[in-house]
Design an enzyme around this catalytic site. Structure first.
Site, PDB file in Angstrom:
ATOM      1  N   SER A   1       0.804  -1.220   0.000  1.00  0.00           N
ATOM      2  CA  SER A   1       0.000   0.000   0.000  1.00  0.00           C
ATOM      3  C   SER A   1       0.837   1.271   0.000  1.00  0.00           C
ATOM      4  O   SER A   1       0.382   2.319  -0.455  1.00  0.00           O
ATOM      5  CB  SER A   1      -0.936   0.003   1.215  1.00  0.00           C
ATOM      6  OG  SER A   1      -0.198  -0.135   2.422  1.00  0.00           O
TER       7      SER A   1
ATOM      8  N   GLY B   1      -1.965  -4.279   0.911  1.00  0.00           N
ATOM      9  CA  GLY B   1      -2.080  -5.513   1.669  1.00  0.00           C
ATOM     10  C   GLY B   1      -1.132  -6.610   1.240  1.00  0.00           C
ATOM     11  O   GLY B   1      -1.120  -7.685   1.836  1.00  0.00           O
TER      12      GLY B   1
ATOM     13  N   ASN C   1       3.762  -5.431   5.758  1.00  0.00           N
ATOM     14  CA  ASN C   1       2.555  -6.145   6.184  1.00  0.00           C
ATOM     15  C   ASN C   1       2.898  -7.441   6.915  1.00  0.00           C
ATOM     16  O   ASN C   1       2.204  -7.833   7.862  1.00  0.00           O
ATOM     17  CB  ASN C   1       1.657  -6.443   4.975  1.00  0.00           C
ATOM     18  CG  ASN C   1       0.981  -5.192   4.445  1.00  0.00           C
ATOM     19  OD1 ASN C   1       0.484  -4.377   5.216  1.00  0.00           O
ATOM     20  ND2 ASN C   1       0.976  -5.035   3.141  1.00  0.00           N
TER      21      ASN C   1
ATOM     22  N   ASP D   1      -4.487   6.634  10.383  1.00  0.00           N
ATOM     23  CA  ASP D   1      -4.287   5.259  10.870  1.00  0.00           C
ATOM     24  C   ASP D   1      -2.893   5.047  11.456  1.00  0.00           C
ATOM     25  O   ASP D   1      -2.612   4.008  12.062  1.00  0.00           O
ATOM     26  CB  ASP D   1      -4.553   4.239   9.765  1.00  0.00           C
ATOM     27  CG  ASP D   1      -3.636   4.418   8.540  1.00  0.00           C
ATOM     28  OD1 ASP D   1      -2.647   5.174   8.620  1.00  0.00           O
ATOM     29  OD2 ASP D   1      -3.921   3.791   7.508  1.00  0.00           O
TER      30      ASP D   1
ATOM     31  N   HIS E   1       0.008   4.615   7.195  1.00  0.00           N
ATOM     32  CA  HIS E   1       0.242   5.013   5.817  1.00  0.00           C
ATOM     33  C   HIS E   1       0.656   6.484   5.714  1.00  0.00           C
ATOM     34  O   HIS E   1       0.052   7.339   6.370  1.00  0.00           O
ATOM     35  CB  HIS E   1      -1.013   4.777   4.978  1.00  0.00           C
ATOM     36  CG  HIS E   1      -1.414   3.339   4.908  1.00  0.00           C
ATOM     37  ND1 HIS E   1      -2.353   2.793   5.763  1.00  0.00           N
ATOM     38  CD2 HIS E   1      -0.991   2.328   4.107  1.00  0.00           C
ATOM     39  CE1 HIS E   1      -2.494   1.506   5.479  1.00  0.00           C
ATOM     40  NE2 HIS E   1      -1.681   1.208   4.486  1.00  0.00           N
TER      41      HIS E   1
END
Length: 209
Positions: A36, A74, A103, A184, A187
């Site tokens: 991402s 992801g 991830n 979040d 990111h």
């Protein structure tokens, strides 16, 4: 008369083909295999670091390089390793930038598994005749000192083992700066995209000459 016209057309076609061939041959491909962070998650595509990279290439006289962004939000190192053979076959890249592992770390995957998957990808790239660039990542300290250190060590270890270029830490100057991360906390924000490119560029640019 018709035969003469056909002969002239054939000659012209061959001349045009010969002129076009050097242009096609001069094209180079940079493949970006990421998650991402490179797939423009949460930011407009035109402001994401990969798009900014395309603009910088043009400004720096490197417009012969086409960028193929094969990043998926992801994505894990396992997924990247499974997708890479097909991407190499379809795109025949000259340089492959591998931006994966974040991830895996956030999900607590064993460092040995992450390292093995990244090693497989580097080997595939090198076996294809392309150059690999590894993008280093780190994970938050709340995963425990031992795990976070083992994770961080994966990237320089593989860089040394396979003699690949290494971006030390993709989120350097971003993760701990106000306004540079999305809500979040994972990111990078729109404002961070130029810094992402600046973190990659000093390592990437020399491989493009």
């Amino acid at each position: 008369m018709d035969t003469a016209r056909q002969t002239v057309r054939s000659i012209l076609f061959l001349l045009l083909a010969c002129l076009a061939a050097p242009a096609l041959a001069s094209q180079n491909t940079l493949l970006i295999l990421g998650d991402s962070l490179s797939a423009a998650y949460g930011v407009p595509t035109e402001q994401a670091w990969v798009q900014l990279l395309k603009q910088r290439l043009d400004r720096n006289g490197l417009s012969q390089w086409q960028v193929v962004n094969a990043s998926i939000s992801g994505e894990t190192t396992d997924g990247g390793a499974r997708r890479l053979p097909g991407l190499l076959e379809d795109n025949e890249p000259d340089v492959v930038l591998i931006e994966l592992g974040g991830n895996d770390g956030l999900r607590g995957f064993p460092p040995q598994v992450i390292e093995a998957n990244l090693a497989e990808m580097i080997a595939l790239v090198q076996d294809s005749g392309a150059r690999a660039i590894l993008v280093g990542m780190q994970i938050p300290p709340n995963y425990g000192q031992r795990y976070t250190q083992m994770f961080a060590d994966i990237y320089p270890t593989l860089s040394d083992r396979y003699d690949t270029a290494l971006v030390p830490f993709f989120l350097q100057g971003i993760y701990d700066q106000d306004g540079m991360m999305q809500d979040d906390g994972i990111h990078p924000s729109v404002d961070a995209q130029p810094q992402l490119l600046d973190n990659v560029w000093p390592v990437l640019e020399p491989t493009l000459h």
